[in-house]
Design a protein around this motif. Structure first.
Motif, PDB file in Angstrom:
ATOM      1  N   THR A 218    -154.176  14.673 -44.157  1.00  0.00           N
ATOM      2  CA  THR A 218    -155.538  14.216 -43.868  1.00  0.00           C
ATOM      3  C   THR A 218    -156.527  15.358 -43.993  1.00  0.00           C
ATOM      4  OG1 THR A 218    -154.646  12.595 -42.309  1.00  0.00           O
ATOM      5  CG2 THR A 218    -157.002  13.063 -42.149  1.00  0.00           C
ATOM      6  N   LEU A 219    -157.655  15.075 -44.652  1.00  0.00           N
ATOM      7  CA  LEU A 219    -158.725  16.049 -44.805  1.00  0.00           C
ATOM      8  C   LEU A 219    -159.972  15.564 -44.090  1.00  0.00           C
ATOM      9  CD1 LEU A 219    -158.509  16.817 -48.628  1.00  0.00           C
ATOM     10  CD2 LEU A 219    -157.427  18.047 -46.740  1.00  0.00           C
ATOM     11  N   TYR A 220    -160.678  16.503 -43.491  1.00  0.00           N
ATOM     12  CA  TYR A 220    -162.033  16.263 -42.999  1.00  0.00           C
ATOM     13  C   TYR A 220    -162.950  16.627 -44.156  1.00  0.00           C
ATOM     14  CZ  TYR A 220    -166.497  17.204 -40.770  1.00  0.00           C
ATOM     15  OH  TYR A 220    -167.825  17.220 -40.460  1.00  0.00           O
ATOM     16  N   VAL A 221    -163.921  15.789 -44.454  1.00  0.00           N
ATOM     17  CA  VAL A 221    -164.890  16.064 -45.512  1.00  0.00           C
ATOM     18  C   VAL A 221    -166.269  16.081 -44.867  1.00  0.00           C
ATOM     19  CG1 VAL A 221    -165.816  15.319 -47.737  1.00  0.00           C
ATOM     20  CG2 VAL A 221    -163.419  14.852 -47.170  1.00  0.00           C
ATOM     21  N   GLY A 222    -166.974  17.200 -44.996  1.00  0.00           N
ATOM     22  CA  GLY A 222    -168.283  17.343 -44.375  1.00  0.00           C
ATOM     23  C   GLY A 222    -169.384  17.611 -45.365  1.00  0.00           C
TER      24      GLY A 222
ATOM     25  N   PHE B  96    -163.080  11.152 -43.216  1.00  0.00           N
ATOM     26  CA  PHE B  96    -161.693  11.610 -43.263  1.00  0.00           C
ATOM     27  C   PHE B  96    -161.060  10.944 -44.472  1.00  0.00           C
ATOM     28  CE2 PHE B  96    -162.938  11.675 -38.820  1.00  0.00           C
ATOM     29  CZ  PHE B  96    -162.521  12.930 -38.412  1.00  0.00           C
ATOM     30  N   VAL B  97    -160.284  11.710 -45.227  1.00  0.00           N
ATOM     31  CA  VAL B  97    -159.534  11.158 -46.355  1.00  0.00           C
ATOM     32  C   VAL B  97    -158.062  11.419 -46.079  1.00  0.00           C
ATOM     33  CG1 VAL B  97    -159.114  11.269 -48.839  1.00  0.00           C
ATOM     34  CG2 VAL B  97    -161.439  11.599 -47.960  1.00  0.00           C
ATOM     35  N   GLU B  98    -157.300  10.343 -46.006  1.00  0.00           N
ATOM     36  CA  GLU B  98    -155.866  10.475 -45.754  1.00  0.00           C
ATOM     37  C   GLU B  98    -155.097  10.126 -47.021  1.00  0.00           C
ATOM     38  OE1 GLU B  98    -152.358   8.778 -42.802  1.00  0.00           O
ATOM     39  OE2 GLU B  98    -154.431   8.167 -42.457  1.00  0.00           O
ATOM     40  N   TYR B  99    -154.240  11.044 -47.445  1.00  0.00           N
ATOM     41  CA  TYR B  99    -153.389  10.848 -48.616  1.00  0.00           C
ATOM     42  C   TYR B  99    -151.991  10.452 -48.161  1.00  0.00           C
ATOM     43  CZ  TYR B  99    -156.860  13.121 -51.607  1.00  0.00           C
ATOM     44  OH  TYR B  99    -158.000  13.425 -52.305  1.00  0.00           O
ATOM     45  N   TYR B 100    -151.228   9.906 -49.088  1.00  0.00           N
ATOM     46  CA  TYR B 100    -149.819   9.614 -48.810  1.00  0.00           C
ATOM     47  C   TYR B 100    -148.974  10.883 -48.846  1.00  0.00           C
ATOM     48  CZ  TYR B 100    -150.702   4.615 -49.245  1.00  0.00           C
ATOM     49  OH  TYR B 100    -151.161   3.334 -49.051  1.00  0.00           O
ATOM     50  N   ALA B 101    -149.372  11.859 -49.675  1.00  0.00           N
ATOM     51  CA  ALA B 101    -148.550  13.059 -49.873  1.00  0.00           C
ATOM     52  C   ALA B 101    -149.362  14.329 -49.629  1.00  0.00           C
ATOM     53  CB  ALA B 101    -147.994  13.082 -51.293  1.00  0.00           C
ATOM     54  N   ARG B 102    -148.743  15.318 -49.010  1.00  0.00           N
ATOM     55  CA  ARG B 102    -149.382  16.608 -48.731  1.00  0.00           C
ATOM     56  C   ARG B 102    -149.861  17.272 -50.023  1.00  0.00           C
ATOM     57  NH1 ARG B 102    -151.185  20.244 -44.577  1.00  0.00           N
ATOM     58  NH2 ARG B 102    -151.157  22.288 -45.509  1.00  0.00           N
ATOM     59  N   GLY B 103    -149.078  17.203 -51.075  1.00  0.00           N
ATOM     60  CA  GLY B 103    -149.457  17.830 -52.338  1.00  0.00           C
ATOM     61  C   GLY B 103    -150.763  17.285 -52.896  1.00  0.00           C
ATOM     62  N   ASP B 104    -150.991  15.996 -52.735  1.00  0.00           N
ATOM     63  CA  ASP B 104    -152.246  15.401 -53.194  1.00  0.00           C
ATOM     64  C   ASP B 104    -153.427  15.925 -52.378  1.00  0.00           C
ATOM     65  OD1 ASP B 104    -150.751  13.982 -55.049  1.00  0.00           O
ATOM     66  OD2 ASP B 104    -150.788  12.116 -53.898  1.00  0.00           O
ATOM     67  N   ALA B 105    -153.229  16.068 -51.063  1.00  0.00           N
ATOM     68  CA  ALA B 105    -154.277  16.624 -50.199  1.00  0.00           C
ATOM     69  C   ALA B 105    -154.544  18.082 -50.571  1.00  0.00           C
ATOM     70  CB  ALA B 105    -153.876  16.502 -48.732  1.00  0.00           C
ATOM     71  N   GLU B 106    -153.499  18.837 -50.879  1.00  0.00           N
ATOM     72  CA  GLU B 106    -153.673  20.230 -51.312  1.00  0.00           C
ATOM     73  C   GLU B 106    -154.468  20.291 -52.609  1.00  0.00           C
ATOM     74  OE1 GLU B 106    -149.792  22.029 -51.497  1.00  0.00           O
ATOM     75  OE2 GLU B 106    -149.595  22.058 -49.311  1.00  0.00           O
TER      76      GLU B 106
ATOM     77  N   ARG C   8    -167.726  19.996 -48.317  1.00  0.00           N
ATOM     78  CA  ARG C   8    -166.692  20.934 -47.882  1.00  0.00           C
ATOM     79  C   ARG C   8    -165.550  20.137 -47.274  1.00  0.00           C
ATOM     80  NH1 ARG C   8    -167.510  21.088 -42.526  1.00  0.00           N
ATOM     81  NH2 ARG C   8    -169.583  20.627 -41.799  1.00  0.00           N
ATOM     82  N   THR C   9    -164.346  20.614 -47.543  1.00  0.00           N
ATOM     83  CA  THR C   9    -163.163  19.953 -47.009  1.00  0.00           C
ATOM     84  C   THR C   9    -162.408  20.926 -46.123  1.00  0.00           C
ATOM     85  OG1 THR C   9    -161.804  20.570 -48.904  1.00  0.00           O
ATOM     86  CG2 THR C   9    -162.935  18.458 -49.031  1.00  0.00           C
ATOM     87  N   ASP C  10    -161.691  20.375 -45.158  1.00  0.00           N
ATOM     88  CA  ASP C  10    -160.863  21.181 -44.281  1.00  0.00           C
ATOM     89  C   ASP C  10    -159.706  20.315 -43.830  1.00  0.00           C
ATOM     90  OD1 ASP C  10    -159.970  23.327 -42.798  1.00  0.00           O
ATOM     91  OD2 ASP C  10    -161.792  23.545 -41.622  1.00  0.00           O
ATOM     92  N   TRP C  11    -158.624  20.948 -43.432  1.00  0.00           N
ATOM     93  CA  TRP C  11    -157.468  20.216 -42.943  1.00  0.00           C
ATOM     94  C   TRP C  11    -157.799  19.555 -41.608  1.00  0.00           C
ATOM     95  CZ3 TRP C  11    -154.003  19.152 -46.306  1.00  0.00           C
ATOM     96  CH2 TRP C  11    -153.778  20.020 -47.368  1.00  0.00           C
TER      97      TRP C  11
END
Length: 157
Positions: free
Chosen positions: A42-46, A86-96, A113-116
């Motif tokens: 999951t990413l926080y997008v601001g 918040f953007v939630e992906y199925y896979a960590r690699g996609d979030a990275e 800006r994005t943050d974990w």
């Protein structure tokens, strides 16, 4: 510098590393929060425009991988968009990949800006400021709070 030091630099991925920011409302220890952040999808997008839609977020962030869900940030009083999601992906690699390629890009004339994030929980979609929006909007004058423009200066009187 030894070749081992050079190789470790080449293997490092600063986009996957954690920033210094920590959610002060997280329930648990700092260790627990960091453990969750390191495996989070999951990413926080601001710094979003108040006019950015969920569809725009999905289109942009979907380029990095399969999105599980998008949760738009809302003013807790007006229930209108207030500049984050918040953007939630199925896979960590996609979030990275999103951290690597989307952080710092322009959307709706705003540098986002994005943050974990340690993981979305119900209630976190609401702004935490006294007025209902984001706390940071109470201290700045360069946001688009209902003035019809993206990033236009708003003079408070």
């Amino acid at each position: 510098m030894s070749s081992g030091g050079t190789l470790s630099i080449l293997r490092s991925d600063s986009y996957a590393e954690l920033s210094q920011y920590r959610d002060q409302h997280f329930r648990g220890t700092r260790y627990d929060q960091e453990r969750l952040l390191r495996k989070s999808c999951t990413l926080y997008v601001g710094n979003l425009s108040f006019y950015t839609t969920e569809e725009q977020i999905h289109e942009l962030f979907g380029k990095s991988g399969d999105i599980k869900k998008v949760i738009m940030g809302l003013d807790k009083v007006k229930k209108t968009a207030c500049g984050f999601c918040f953007v939630e992906y199925y896979a960590r690699g996609d979030a990275e990949n999103a951290m690597r390629y989307i952080n710092g890009t322009r959307l709706d004339d705003r540098i986002i800006r994005t943050d974990w994030d340690a993981g979305f929980k119900e209630g976190r979609q609401y702004g935490r400021g006294r007025s209902g929006g984001q706390v940071r909007d109470e201290y700045r004058q360069d946001y688009d709070a209902g003035r019809g423009g993206y990033g236009k200066t708003v003079q408070c009187q």
